[in-house]
Scaffold this motif. Sequence first.
Motif, short mmCIF file in Angstrom:
data_model
loop_
_atom_site.label_atom_id
_atom_site.label_comp_id
_atom_site.label_asym_id
_atom_site.label_seq_id
_atom_site.Cartn_x
_atom_site.Cartn_y
_atom_site.Cartn_z
N ALA A 1 82.25 -2.73 43.80
CA ALA A 1 81.95 -1.43 44.42
C ALA A 1 80.45 -1.27 44.64
N ARG A 2 79.67 -1.69 43.66
CA ARG A 2 78.22 -1.58 43.77
C ARG A 2 77.66 -2.57 44.80
N LEU A 3 78.20 -3.77 44.81
CA LEU A 3 77.73 -4.76 45.78
C LEU A 3 78.11 -4.37 47.20
N ASP A 4 79.27 -3.79 47.40
CA ASP A 4 79.66 -3.33 48.74
C ASP A 4 78.69 -2.26 49.24
N LEU A 5 78.35 -1.32 48.37
CA LEU A 5 77.40 -0.28 48.76
C LEU A 5 76.02 -0.89 49.01
N ALA B 1 77.10 -14.02 42.98
CA ALA B 1 77.29 -14.43 44.38
C ALA B 1 78.71 -14.93 44.60
N ASP B 2 79.21 -15.74 43.68
CA ASP B 2 80.59 -16.24 43.78
C ASP B 2 81.60 -15.09 43.78
N LEU B 3 81.40 -14.13 42.88
CA LEU B 3 82.30 -12.98 42.81
C LEU B 3 82.28 -12.21 44.13
N TYR B 4 81.11 -11.97 44.67
CA TYR B 4 81.01 -11.20 45.91
C TYR B 4 81.62 -11.95 47.09
N MET C 1 71.64 -5.03 53.84
CA MET C 1 72.45 -6.23 53.74
C MET C 1 71.93 -7.09 52.59
N ILE C 2 72.84 -7.65 51.82
CA ILE C 2 72.43 -8.55 50.74
C ILE C 2 72.06 -9.88 51.38
N ARG C 3 70.80 -10.27 51.18
CA ARG C 3 70.32 -11.53 51.76
C ARG C 3 70.33 -12.67 50.75
N THR C 4 69.95 -12.40 49.50
CA THR C 4 69.93 -13.47 48.50
C THR C 4 70.41 -12.97 47.14
N ALA D 1 73.58 -0.70 52.29
CA ALA D 1 72.38 0.11 52.10
C ALA D 1 71.26 -0.35 53.03
N GLU D 2 70.52 0.61 53.54
CA GLU D 2 69.37 0.31 54.39
C GLU D 2 68.06 0.56 53.68
N ARG D 3 68.13 1.17 52.51
CA ARG D 3 66.95 1.42 51.69
C ARG D 3 67.43 1.56 50.25
N PRO D 4 66.57 1.34 49.29
CA PRO D 4 67.00 1.40 47.88
C PRO D 4 67.65 2.71 47.50
N GLU D 5 67.14 3.82 48.02
CA GLU D 5 67.64 5.14 47.64
C GLU D 5 69.10 5.36 48.05
N ASP D 6 69.64 4.53 48.94
CA ASP D 6 71.05 4.64 49.31
C ASP D 6 71.96 4.31 48.13
N MET D 7 71.41 3.68 47.09
CA MET D 7 72.18 3.34 45.88
C MET D 7 72.18 4.48 44.87
N ASN D 8 71.52 5.57 45.18
CA ASN D 8 71.42 6.71 44.26
C ASN D 8 72.65 7.59 44.37
N VAL D 9 73.77 7.11 43.81
CA VAL D 9 75.02 7.86 43.82
C VAL D 9 75.43 8.15 42.38
N SER D 10 76.22 9.17 42.22
CA SER D 10 76.67 9.60 40.90
C SER D 10 77.35 8.44 40.14
N GLY D 11 76.95 8.26 38.89
CA GLY D 11 77.55 7.25 38.03
C GLY D 11 76.88 5.89 38.07
#
Length: 92
Positions: free
Chosen positions: A32-36, A11-14, A1-4, A40-50
Amino acid sequence: MIRTFKHKALADLYRSGSTAKIDRKMHKRILARLDLLNSAERPEDMNVSGFDFHALKGFDPTRYTVHVNGPWCITFEFDGQDALRVDFEQYH
């Protein structure tokens, strides 16, 4: 979860879906990146193609980055399962 967020316009855009302070052409990619990141529960969850996910060197605590467009990236830290100090920057 994005906390800060570190970047107010990001932040306004999100939260509202729009901001005049970030090029409109990048909004869809950023969201798309902020939704993921928010799910995400750990940094490695952001390791997606592109996304070109990687850890940045020389930061304590560790900062991570995902590519958005050109030199623009979203950078962030993790504490437990939360993303902190989410920023939109050209770090190169």
